[in-house]
Write a protein that holds these residues in place. Sequence first.
Motif, PDB file in Angstrom:
ATOM      1  N   ASP A 192       0.855  -1.175   0.000  1.00  0.00           N
ATOM      2  CA  ASP A 192       0.000   0.000   0.000  1.00  0.00           C
ATOM      3  C   ASP A 192       0.898   1.234   0.000  1.00  0.00           C
ATOM      4  N   PRO A 193       0.843   2.053  -1.070  1.00  0.00           N
ATOM      5  CA  PRO A 193       1.724   3.213  -1.127  1.00  0.00           C
ATOM      6  C   PRO A 193       1.465   4.214  -0.004  1.00  0.00           C
ATOM      7  N   LEU A 194       0.225   4.358   0.404  1.00  0.00           N
ATOM      8  CA  LEU A 194      -0.078   5.331   1.458  1.00  0.00           C
ATOM      9  C   LEU A 194       0.524   4.913   2.795  1.00  0.00           C
ATOM     10  N   THR A 195       0.529   3.620   3.084  1.00  0.00           N
ATOM     11  CA  THR A 195       1.156   3.130   4.308  1.00  0.00           C
ATOM     12  C   THR A 195       2.660   3.336   4.261  1.00  0.00           C
ATOM     13  N   ALA A 196       3.265   3.056   3.107  1.00  0.00           N
ATOM     14  CA  ALA A 196       4.709   3.260   2.958  1.00  0.00           C
ATOM     15  C   ALA A 196       5.068   4.731   3.088  1.00  0.00           C
ATOM     16  N   ILE A 197       4.236   5.598   2.556  1.00  0.00           N
ATOM     17  CA  ILE A 197       4.480   7.039   2.631  1.00  0.00           C
ATOM     18  C   ILE A 197       4.363   7.518   4.072  1.00  0.00           C
ATOM     19  N   ALA A 198       3.366   7.035   4.785  1.00  0.00           N
ATOM     20  CA  ALA A 198       3.204   7.411   6.188  1.00  0.00           C
ATOM     21  C   ALA A 198       4.407   6.941   7.011  1.00  0.00           C
ATOM     22  N   ALA A 199       4.886   5.736   6.725  1.00  0.00           N
ATOM     23  CA  ALA A 199       6.061   5.226   7.434  1.00  0.00           C
ATOM     24  C   ALA A 199       7.287   6.069   7.134  1.00  0.00           C
ATOM     25  N   ALA A 200       7.441   6.479   5.876  1.00  0.00           N
ATOM     26  CA  ALA A 200       8.587   7.311   5.505  1.00  0.00           C
ATOM     27  C   ALA A 200       8.524   8.667   6.185  1.00  0.00           C
ATOM     28  N   SER A 201       7.348   9.252   6.235  1.00  0.00           N
ATOM     29  CA  SER A 201       7.197  10.566   6.882  1.00  0.00           C
ATOM     30  C   SER A 201       7.495  10.473   8.374  1.00  0.00           C
ATOM     31  N   ALA A 202       7.009   9.422   9.020  1.00  0.00           N
ATOM     32  CA  ALA A 202       7.278   9.250  10.449  1.00  0.00           C
ATOM     33  C   ALA A 202       8.765   9.042  10.706  1.00  0.00           C
ATOM     34  N   ALA A 203       9.415   8.238   9.865  1.00  0.00           N
ATOM     35  CA  ALA A 203      10.857   8.011  10.028  1.00  0.00           C
ATOM     36  C   ALA A 203      11.639   9.296   9.777  1.00  0.00           C
ATOM     37  N   TYR A 204      11.205  10.083   8.812  1.00  0.00           N
ATOM     38  CA  TYR A 204      11.875  11.349   8.498  1.00  0.00           C
ATOM     39  C   TYR A 204      11.776  12.306   9.683  1.00  0.00           C
ATOM     40  N   MET A 237      -9.807  -8.258  -9.190  1.00  0.00           N
ATOM     41  CA  MET A 237     -10.592  -7.650  -8.126  1.00  0.00           C
ATOM     42  C   MET A 237     -10.701  -6.139  -8.276  1.00  0.00           C
ATOM     43  N   GLY A 238      -9.728  -5.518  -8.916  1.00  0.00           N
ATOM     44  CA  GLY A 238      -9.727  -4.063  -9.006  1.00  0.00           C
ATOM     45  C   GLY A 238      -9.361  -3.475  -7.657  1.00  0.00           C
ATOM     46  N   SER A 239      -8.652  -2.371  -7.679  1.00  0.00           N
ATOM     47  CA  SER A 239      -8.191  -1.805  -6.411  1.00  0.00           C
ATOM     48  C   SER A 239      -8.351  -0.290  -6.376  1.00  0.00           C
ATOM     49  N   GLY A 240      -9.457   0.216  -6.867  1.00  0.00           N
ATOM     50  CA  GLY A 240      -9.688   1.649  -6.784  1.00  0.00           C
ATOM     51  C   GLY A 240      -9.208   2.365  -8.029  1.00  0.00           C
ATOM     52  N   SER A 241      -9.138   3.659  -7.905  1.00  0.00           N
ATOM     53  CA  SER A 241      -8.782   4.526  -9.011  1.00  0.00           C
ATOM     54  C   SER A 241      -7.296   4.413  -9.327  1.00  0.00           C
ATOM     55  N   ILE A 242      -6.997   4.040 -10.539  1.00  0.00           N
ATOM     56  CA  ILE A 242      -5.606   3.910 -10.981  1.00  0.00           C
ATOM     57  C   ILE A 242      -4.950   5.280 -11.030  1.00  0.00           C
ATOM     58  N   GLU A 243      -5.679   6.267 -11.515  1.00  0.00           N
ATOM     59  CA  GLU A 243      -5.134   7.615 -11.626  1.00  0.00           C
ATOM     60  C   GLU A 243      -4.804   8.197 -10.252  1.00  0.00           C
ATOM     61  N   GLU A 244      -5.687   7.955  -9.301  1.00  0.00           N
ATOM     62  CA  GLU A 244      -5.460   8.461  -7.949  1.00  0.00           C
ATOM     63  C   GLU A 244      -4.207   7.836  -7.337  1.00  0.00           C
ATOM     64  N   GLU A 245      -4.065   6.537  -7.505  1.00  0.00           N
ATOM     65  CA  GLU A 245      -2.903   5.850  -6.953  1.00  0.00           C
ATOM     66  C   GLU A 245      -1.624   6.305  -7.647  1.00  0.00           C
ATOM     67  N   ALA A 246      -1.672   6.461  -8.973  1.00  0.00           N
ATOM     68  CA  ALA A 246      -0.487   6.904  -9.713  1.00  0.00           C
ATOM     69  C   ALA A 246      -0.087   8.319  -9.299  1.00  0.00           C
ATOM     70  N   PHE A 247      -1.063   9.198  -9.123  1.00  0.00           N
ATOM     71  CA  PHE A 247      -0.762  10.562  -8.706  1.00  0.00           C
ATOM     72  C   PHE A 247      -0.180  10.585  -7.300  1.00  0.00           C
ATOM     73  N   ALA A 248      -0.723   9.769  -6.416  1.00  0.00           N
ATOM     74  CA  ALA A 248      -0.206   9.711  -5.041  1.00  0.00           C
ATOM     75  C   ALA A 248       1.242   9.219  -5.030  1.00  0.00           C
ATOM     76  N   ILE A 249       1.527   8.211  -5.818  1.00  0.00           N
ATOM     77  CA  ILE A 249       2.903   7.693  -5.863  1.00  0.00           C
ATOM     78  C   ILE A 249       3.844   8.747  -6.426  1.00  0.00           C
ATOM     79  N   LEU A 250       3.433   9.424  -7.496  1.00  0.00           N
ATOM     80  CA  LEU A 250       4.289  10.436  -8.115  1.00  0.00           C
ATOM     81  C   LEU A 250       4.578  11.591  -7.168  1.00  0.00           C
ATOM     82  N   THR A 251       3.542  12.139  -6.547  1.00  0.00           N
ATOM     83  CA  THR A 251       3.762  13.274  -5.648  1.00  0.00           C
ATOM     84  C   THR A 251       4.586  12.888  -4.437  1.00  0.00           C
ATOM     85  N   HIS A 252       4.370  11.692  -3.946  1.00  0.00           N
ATOM     86  CA  HIS A 252       5.135  11.285  -2.774  1.00  0.00           C
ATOM     87  C   HIS A 252       6.575  10.914  -3.121  1.00  0.00           C
TER      88      HIS A 252
END
Length: 181
Positions: free
Chosen positions: A24-36, A83-98
Amino acid sequence: MLCSITKRPLLNKFPAPQENKMIDPLTAIAAASAAYKGLTKIVQAGQELENCTESLGKWFGALNDINRAEQQRKNPPLHAKLMGSGSIEEEAFAILTHKKKMKEQEKEIMFMLNMRFGPNTWEEMLELRRSIKKQREETIYAAEEFKHAIINGVIMVALSFGILAGIFTGVWLIGWAEGWW
């Protein structure tokens, strides 16, 4: 493998994921922010480098997870496609910005560590990062890919049996209707 600075094992700091889901990119991003945030507090407080390596290792681990999430997004396993996992565009944008945010954090960490602990500190950390990344790819990610391969194999076998059962049932019904049996 031991850390060149602390002489402690590196793998103990990074437990294997407990689920066989995609990262999950959002979990990884949260972990990175906390570690930072933890790393900046440690460096600002002037603590020893040994205390920084744990936070820095967590940050680099989260960075690797973000990169891995982007790779998984490009080539998701079969069950994620079905199964599909939500909006592809939303996930791609979140990964790019993070990823951009992580690049900024990386520059700040490099500056802080080099200012606090000397000019070669960042190069030493990069070497540590390479060894952590290699170990993670060899152990954690290999196990995760194996689990995905098993799931994909089970799905393919089940679909194959379903198709064969449908074909045999159809042939049997046609033969029964025509009086062949």
